[in-house]
Design an enzyme around this catalytic site. Structure first.
Site, PDB file in Angstrom:
ATOM      1  N   ALA A 121     -70.605 -59.253  50.022  1.00 46.14           N
ATOM      2  CA  ALA A 121     -70.595 -59.114  48.565  1.00 46.14           C
ATOM      3  C   ALA A 121     -71.514 -60.150  47.938  1.00 46.14           C
ATOM      4  O   ALA A 121     -71.806 -61.206  48.521  1.00 46.14           O
ATOM      5  CB  ALA A 121     -69.174 -59.273  48.042  1.00 46.14           C
ATOM      6  N   MET A 122     -71.984 -59.857  46.716  1.00 41.66           N
ATOM      7  CA  MET A 122     -72.982 -60.729  46.085  1.00 41.66           C
ATOM      8  C   MET A 122     -72.424 -62.107  45.754  1.00 41.66           C
ATOM      9  O   MET A 122     -73.191 -63.049  45.537  1.00 41.66           O
ATOM     10  CB  MET A 122     -73.537 -60.055  44.825  1.00 41.66           C
ATOM     11  CG  MET A 122     -72.509 -59.719  43.785  1.00 41.66           C
ATOM     12  SD  MET A 122     -73.293 -58.836  42.424  1.00 41.66           S
ATOM     13  CE  MET A 122     -71.863 -58.287  41.498  1.00 41.66           C
ATOM     14  N   ARG A 123     -71.104 -62.250  45.729  1.00 41.53           N
ATOM     15  CA  ARG A 123     -70.550 -63.587  45.458  1.00 41.53           C
ATOM     16  C   ARG A 123     -70.682 -64.508  46.668  1.00 41.53           C
ATOM     17  O   ARG A 123     -70.465 -65.717  46.563  1.00 41.53           O
ATOM     18  CB  ARG A 123     -69.094 -63.468  45.028  1.00 41.53           C
ATOM     19  CG  ARG A 123     -68.177 -62.850  46.061  1.00 41.53           C
ATOM     20  CD  ARG A 123     -66.756 -62.731  45.520  1.00 41.53           C
ATOM     21  NE  ARG A 123     -65.858 -62.065  46.463  1.00 41.53           N
ATOM     22  CZ  ARG A 123     -65.689 -60.768  46.564  1.00 41.53           C
ATOM     23  NH1 ARG A 123     -66.392 -59.972  45.768  1.00 41.53           N
ATOM     24  NH2 ARG A 123     -64.848 -60.246  47.433  1.00 41.53           N
ATOM     25  N   TYR A 124     -70.989 -63.923  47.846  1.00 44.30           N
ATOM     26  CA  TYR A 124     -71.110 -64.735  49.057  1.00 44.30           C
ATOM     27  C   TYR A 124     -72.560 -65.036  49.446  1.00 44.30           C
ATOM     28  O   TYR A 124     -72.821 -66.030  50.097  1.00 44.30           O
ATOM     29  CB  TYR A 124     -70.430 -64.019  50.237  1.00 44.30           C
ATOM     30  CG  TYR A 124     -68.951 -63.777  50.037  1.00 44.30           C
ATOM     31  CD1 TYR A 124     -68.074 -64.828  49.840  1.00 44.30           C
ATOM     32  CD2 TYR A 124     -68.442 -62.485  50.032  1.00 44.30           C
ATOM     33  CE1 TYR A 124     -66.713 -64.606  49.652  1.00 44.30           C
ATOM     34  CE2 TYR A 124     -67.087 -62.250  49.845  1.00 44.30           C
ATOM     35  CZ  TYR A 124     -66.227 -63.316  49.659  1.00 44.30           C
ATOM     36  OH  TYR A 124     -64.889 -63.098  49.480  1.00 44.30           O
ATOM     37  N   THR A 125     -73.474 -64.158  49.099  1.00 45.79           N
ATOM     38  CA  THR A 125     -74.856 -64.329  49.548  1.00 45.79           C
ATOM     39  C   THR A 125     -75.675 -65.128  48.540  1.00 45.79           C
ATOM     40  O   THR A 125     -75.335 -65.212  47.350  1.00 45.79           O
ATOM     41  CB  THR A 125     -75.533 -62.969  49.764  1.00 45.79           C
ATOM     42  OG1 THR A 125     -75.525 -62.232  48.534  1.00 45.79           O
ATOM     43  CG2 THR A 125     -74.798 -62.175  50.838  1.00 45.79           C
TER      44      THR A 125
END
Length: 754
Positions: A121-125
């Protein structure tokens, strides 16, 4: 109460409204969502992501920043759509196995070749731009492109990015719009620049010449491009077609194993493993013993196909796998992009490069004009500063004595407002004599640059040379070697299913009610097999397990089934109607088997027939194929096999009147289908009334005798005893002796058989 009149409303036919609404929607999807622009090769969402990241300062030298931050800026400022679609577009630009030259440098889980959608998810990358992205953004603030308001008018965004390279070809792209689609494969940067350079030299160069520099797509993987060069030329000429890529492999002879080390573009190793494993389970790869995936960090692709022995042909195995799995894959090419006129069109390679070079030339022209304006503005300021330095004491006096020194300076020294403002903004430390020397040096340098800029802008030849020089410099900075070698390969061909089957002798048995089964060997007694109640033996044929078995019905239609798929003779078989679809009222009457080149005599009881190769009777259609034309009221006779050595062979024909005719087999033509030629002369009246019909045929090898079965008895006639019955084809024939006139069956007796 206010009176509302009809003039406050617009009235129009529903048809016109819906047509206009649909066209507006279509053009929005085409221009603002699905198709890339020829200028920078980007769709709007991609362009906005790259621009937003540059505005966030996420250059290649910056620290990584959370992807959610980028997506938030894109959606909030430029692209009011779903975050999932925006993030997925961002992921694709970061995947080195999707983009030939990625625009985004990602940190974290950005998916894998086996599962491109397995990204976190974009919150991790986290992400930043790659060095290659400078090709698109480097000239953005230099007056090179048009700007327009964002969706709410609060900000300005570039309508195109000033791409220094033909990114539309380098990274390609795909998309589906309303009524049109695009599929542009990726290409090699150095080859694309070489083609552009050639087109700058020769603007009229045909596509064939450009293909010498840019011969084929260059995918992110190392798989081979196997499409022939002439076909590639046609694709680039038309702007559409199909390019085929094939996995690369090597054979490790000592271990008798095939190792696949490069897969085609967008092909997952797990999918290929699943396809090959499915064939192994279905026993369609008897030459393969095992299948392993030995891929790891050092070898991202290593699929091992273990052969049963060193005697197996690895080339043939791989040819089969190329034809039946994703180890070879076709890619649709459709060079559809939005042109400089704002309209979508399908380009040829020459048209696409010509359009992009026109954009690039205009971009360079605009950049040079912008720079010339800045240079002239600076020279103007320097001229004013130099005036101040030459009259420094008077300038200081004016500034000290006047409350508004600007108009006084302008009047005293003939300065412009900009020059006067620059003098007033001078710091005291810049009044040193050394500064005067610096101004004169800068002035001289800028004058030389101005002259160069004017000369370049005034000459189309020098402008084209400037474009070429910059292209070659970028190719040197960002170019690399071709990854997908262009190799000529013959088209792959799957191994026929019969080639994979063991060749064992079988006996196909047909019952009176149309049930079929197959027994191993040729020594089976088909009459003595067990049959269902009310059923019994009808016919049998000897063949092999890797051949097809043919069935003939009462309407003269032929049907074929693979021998190895027939049920075992240990059971009572299965009805043919379960797998075949004969016409109503038709019944199966005969079974044939043997080599596909072997010939048979097909005949009807009307006394007509012909020779036919068994392969002409093969059909994959459940409804079979019409072969023997049977006149109304007639029926087919049992087919007679023709020996491999047919030289001197004869055909014996018997009628229900007890007449026998023997004539040379060569008098009977070979046909693929039809009624055939007359075999024996039966009077038309007797044939119509069914008083006399043909009852049996048999092919006699050279020197063979004939066995005549009549009722419960029979008799062997030697070759010499057949002399009275020999005549030309179509004759009446001679009556057999009294006890043999009710002929049931004819059969050849080998020479010397008594």
């Amino acid at each position: 109460m206010t009176d509302t009149t009809a003039t406050e409303f617009e009235t129009q036919p529903l048809r016109e409204f819906t047509e206009r609404a649909y066209l507006d929607y279509s053009m929005y999807v085409i221009l603002d969502r699905a198709l890339p622009h020829v200028a920078d090769g980007l769709k709007p969402v991609q362009r906005r992501i790259v621009y937003a990241m540059s505005e966030l300062g996420l250059s290649a030298a910056a620290k990584y920043k959370k992807s959610a931050r980028t997506v938030g800026d894109v959606l909030g400022k430029y692209h009011p759509h779903g975050d999932a679609a925006c993030y997925e577009a961002m992921v694709h630009m970061a995947q080195p196995f999707t983009y030939r030259y990625p625009l985004i440098d990602g940190q974290g889980n950005w998916g894998s070749p086996d599962d491109p959608k397995s990204f976190a998810a974009m919150r991790y990358t986290e992400a930043r731009l790659t060095p290659y992205a400078r090709v698109l953004l480097g000239e953005l603030g230099q007056g090179t492109v048009e700007w327009g308001p964002n969706f709410d008018g609060a900000l300005q965004e570039p309508e195109r990015l000033p791409a220094r390279l033909p990114n539309v070809l380098l990274n390609g792209g795909s998309g589906i719009a309303v009524g049109m689609a695009t599929d542009i494969p990726p290409h090699n940067l150095g080859e694309a620049v070489a083609a552009c350079s050639h087109l700058i030299d020769r603007p009229e160069a045909p596509t064939a010449e450009l293909c010498e520099h840019l011969p084929a797509p260059d995918f992110p993987t190392a798989a081979e491009v196997v499409t022939p060069r002439d076909e590639l030329h046609r694709i680039y000429e038309r702007g559409h077609g199909t390019v085929r890529a094939r996995a690369r492999w090597e054979y490790e002879r000592e271990a008798a194993q095939i190792v696949v080390h490069a897969l085609p573009y967008q092909v997952a190793g797990a999918k290929v493993m699943e396809q090959i494993a499915g064939q192994l389970q279905a026993r369609k790869l008897p030459m393969v013993d095992d299948l392993r995936d030995e891929s790891d960090h050092d070898q991202p692709v290593r699929i091992v196909v273990q052969l049963r022995s060193k005697r197996q042909d690895p080339e043939r195995v791989m040819e089969h796998l190329f034809a039946t799995t994703d180890l070879e894959r076709g890619y649709r090419v459709h060079l559809n992009a939005i042109g400089l006129d704002g309209r979508p069109q399908v380009f040829s390679l020459r048209g696409l490069l010509t359009e992009w070079l026109a954009f690039r030339t205009e971009t360079v022209r605009r950049r040079l004009r912008w720079r010339l304006e800045r240079v002239e503005e600076r020279l103007h300021i320097l001229e004013g500063l130099l005036t101040a330095y030459l009259n420094i004491d008077e300038v200081i006096a004016i500034i000290r004595e006047h409350d508004e020194p600007k108009p006084v300076l302008m009047e005293r020294f003939g300065l412009t407002a900009a020059q006067a403002e620059a003098i007033l903004e001078l710091r005291l430390r810049h009044l040193a004599r050394l500064e005067e020397q610096k101004i004169r040096a800068e002035q001289g340098e800028l004058e030389r640059e101005r002259d160069t800029l004017r000369a370049t802008l005034g000459s189309e030849e020098r402008l084209r040379e400037q474009v070429r020089t910059e292209l070659l410099a970028d190719a040197e900075a960002y170019g690399d070697e071709r990854r997908s070698p262009l190799v000529h390969r013959e088209p792959a061909r799957a191994i026929d299913e019969t080639e994979l089957m063991p060749s064992e002798p079988i006996t196909a048995v047909l019952s009176q009610k149309g049930w079929v089964r197959a027994a191993k060997g040729h020594e089976v007694d088909p009459v003595g097999l067990s049959y269902k109640s009310g059923d019994g033996y009808l016919d049998h044929a000897h063949g092999r397990s890797n051949q097809s078995v043919v069935f003939l019905d009462s309407h003269g239609r032929a049907y074929a089934l693979p021998a190895h798929t027939l049920p075992s003779a240990r059971s009572q078989g299965e009805p043919l109607t379960k797998r075949l679809s004969p016409p109503e009222q038709a019944r199966f009457q005969a079974v044939l088997a043997g080599e596909a080149q072997g010939r048979w005599v097909l005949a009807s009881d009307a006394g007509y027939g012909f020779q036919v190769p068994l392969q002409e009777l093969l059909s994959r259609n459940r409804a079979g194929k019409a072969v023997l034309t049977v006149p109304a009221g007639s029926a087919p006779l049992a087919p007679a096999p023709v020996p491999a050595e047919a030289q001197g062979a004869e055909l014996a024909v018997a009628s229900s009147d007890g007449r026998l005719l023997v004539f040379p087999l060569e008098e009977l033509p070979e046909m693929a289908r039809g009624k055939g030629n007359k075999l024996i002369g039966i009077p038309a009246q007797r044939l119509r009334s069914r008083e006399e019909v043909a009852v049996a045929v048999a092919v006699l090898p050279a020197g063979a005798g004939l066995y005549v079965a009549a009722g419960k008895s029979g008799k062997r006639l030697g070759a010499e005893q057949l002399e009275p019955f020999r005549a030309a084809r179509g004759r009446r024939g001679v009556q057999l002796p009294q006890g043999l006139r009710r002929v049931a069956r004819l059969a050849a007796v080998p020479a010397g058989g008594g």
